[in-house]
Motif scaffolding. Structure first.
Motif, PDB file in Angstrom:
ATOM      1  N   THR A 176       2.287 -25.006 -42.325  1.00 11.79           N
ATOM      2  CA  THR A 176       3.731 -25.063 -42.124  1.00 11.79           C
ATOM      3  C   THR A 176       4.154 -26.411 -41.555  1.00 11.79           C
ATOM      4  N   SER A 177       3.428 -26.918 -40.572  1.00 10.16           N
ATOM      5  CA  SER A 177       3.791 -28.233 -40.031  1.00 10.16           C
ATOM      6  C   SER A 177       3.559 -29.330 -41.071  1.00 10.16           C
ATOM      7  N   SER A 178       2.569 -29.146 -41.934  1.00 11.15           N
ATOM      8  CA  SER A 178       2.340 -30.110 -43.007  1.00 11.15           C
ATOM      9  C   SER A 178       3.500 -30.097 -43.998  1.00 11.15           C
ATOM     10  N   LEU A 179       4.017 -28.893 -44.293  1.00  4.55           N
ATOM     11  CA  LEU A 179       5.167 -28.768 -45.178  1.00  4.55           C
ATOM     12  C   LEU A 179       6.386 -29.442 -44.552  1.00  4.55           C
ATOM     13  N   GLU A 180       6.596 -29.232 -43.278  1.00  7.84           N
ATOM     14  CA  GLU A 180       7.714 -29.855 -42.584  1.00  7.84           C
ATOM     15  C   GLU A 180       7.635 -31.373 -42.703  1.00  7.84           C
TER      16      GLU A 180
ATOM     17  N   ALA B  38       9.158 -20.588 -43.731  1.00 12.00           N
ATOM     18  CA  ALA B  38       7.844 -20.754 -44.375  1.00 12.00           C
ATOM     19  C   ALA B  38       8.041 -20.702 -45.888  1.00 12.00           C
ATOM     20  N   TYR B  39       8.775 -21.673 -46.402  1.00 11.52           N
ATOM     21  CA  TYR B  39       9.104 -21.721 -47.820  1.00 11.52           C
ATOM     22  C   TYR B  39       7.856 -21.617 -48.691  1.00 11.52           C
ATOM     23  N   HIS B  40       6.804 -22.253 -48.281  1.00  8.42           N
ATOM     24  CA  HIS B  40       5.585 -22.305 -49.089  1.00  8.42           C
ATOM     25  C   HIS B  40       4.999 -20.926 -49.362  1.00  8.42           C
ATOM     26  N   LEU B  41       5.347 -19.927 -48.570  1.00 10.29           N
ATOM     27  CA  LEU B  41       4.816 -18.585 -48.792  1.00 10.29           C
ATOM     28  C   LEU B  41       5.443 -17.910 -50.011  1.00 10.29           C
ATOM     29  N   ARG B  42       6.562 -18.417 -50.469  1.00 13.42           N
ATOM     30  CA  ARG B  42       7.180 -17.844 -51.669  1.00 13.42           C
ATOM     31  C   ARG B  42       7.219 -18.835 -52.836  1.00 13.42           C
ATOM     32  N   PHE B  43       6.520 -19.921 -52.712  1.00 12.50           N
ATOM     33  CA  PHE B  43       6.447 -20.940 -53.761  1.00 12.50           C
ATOM     34  C   PHE B  43       5.256 -20.613 -54.659  1.00 12.50           C
TER      35      PHE B  43
END
Length: 164
Positions: A83-87, A103-108
């Motif tokens: 998550t911090s990497s995505l940010e 946590a956008y990446h969880l639905r990508f």
């Protein structure tokens, strides 16, 4: 497009977006399914104009998604949690700020299906734009251009390797 290289898979649908937002095309197909009534020309023009409103933001989003995909499929372990990497990636590639606690990446879902090839959406946009400008922008109904597109791009299916 599912049996072709990932680099080309989205080109046909992306190209069709150009046709679907061209007033000349919409003028021919815009009819109410029951009454046959057509939308006023002004409405068609406004609809086509809306396709460009958030184009820059959409491009930034695609760059962000591609960069996140590359991050998650590259050198591991990540410098921090996912998550911090995505940010960090969002802050680098997008003008819209990261929203803490999301946590956008969880639905990508494309992170799994495309596996480090999400950049192909940007590639498809570029290729479709070039095809549109070169072949159809002047006349979206050009039979010669349509035939060339079918012969050079579509009829190979998965039988022609990508040059990329």
């Amino acid at each position: 497009g599912t049996r072709c290289s990932t680099d080309f898979a989205e080109v046909p649908s992306t190209l069709m977006e150009y046709f679907a937002s061209d007033p000349r095309v919409l003028a021919r197909v815009n009819r109410h399914y029951k009454t046959g009534a057509k939308l006023p020309e002004q409405t068609i023009q406004k609809l086509c104009a809306t396709k460009k409103i958030f184009a820059a933001t959409e491009l930034q989003a695609q760059l962000f998604y591609s960069a996140a995909d590359q991050l998650y499929h590259s050198n591991l372990p990540l410098p921090g949690d996912i998550t911090s990497s995505l940010e960090e990636v969002q802050n680098k590639f997008h003008t819209l700020p990261y929203v803490p606690g999301t946590a956008y990446h969880l639905r990508f879902s494309h992170l799994v299906g495309y596996g480090a090839r999400y950049y192909s959406y940007l590639m498809a946009r570029s290729v479709a734009s070039a095809i549109w400008q070169y072949s159809f922008q002047e006349n979206p109904y050009c039979g010669e251009a349509g035939g060339r597109y079918r012969r050079e791009c579509l009829e190979h299916g998965g039988g022609k390797a990508s040059h990329l």
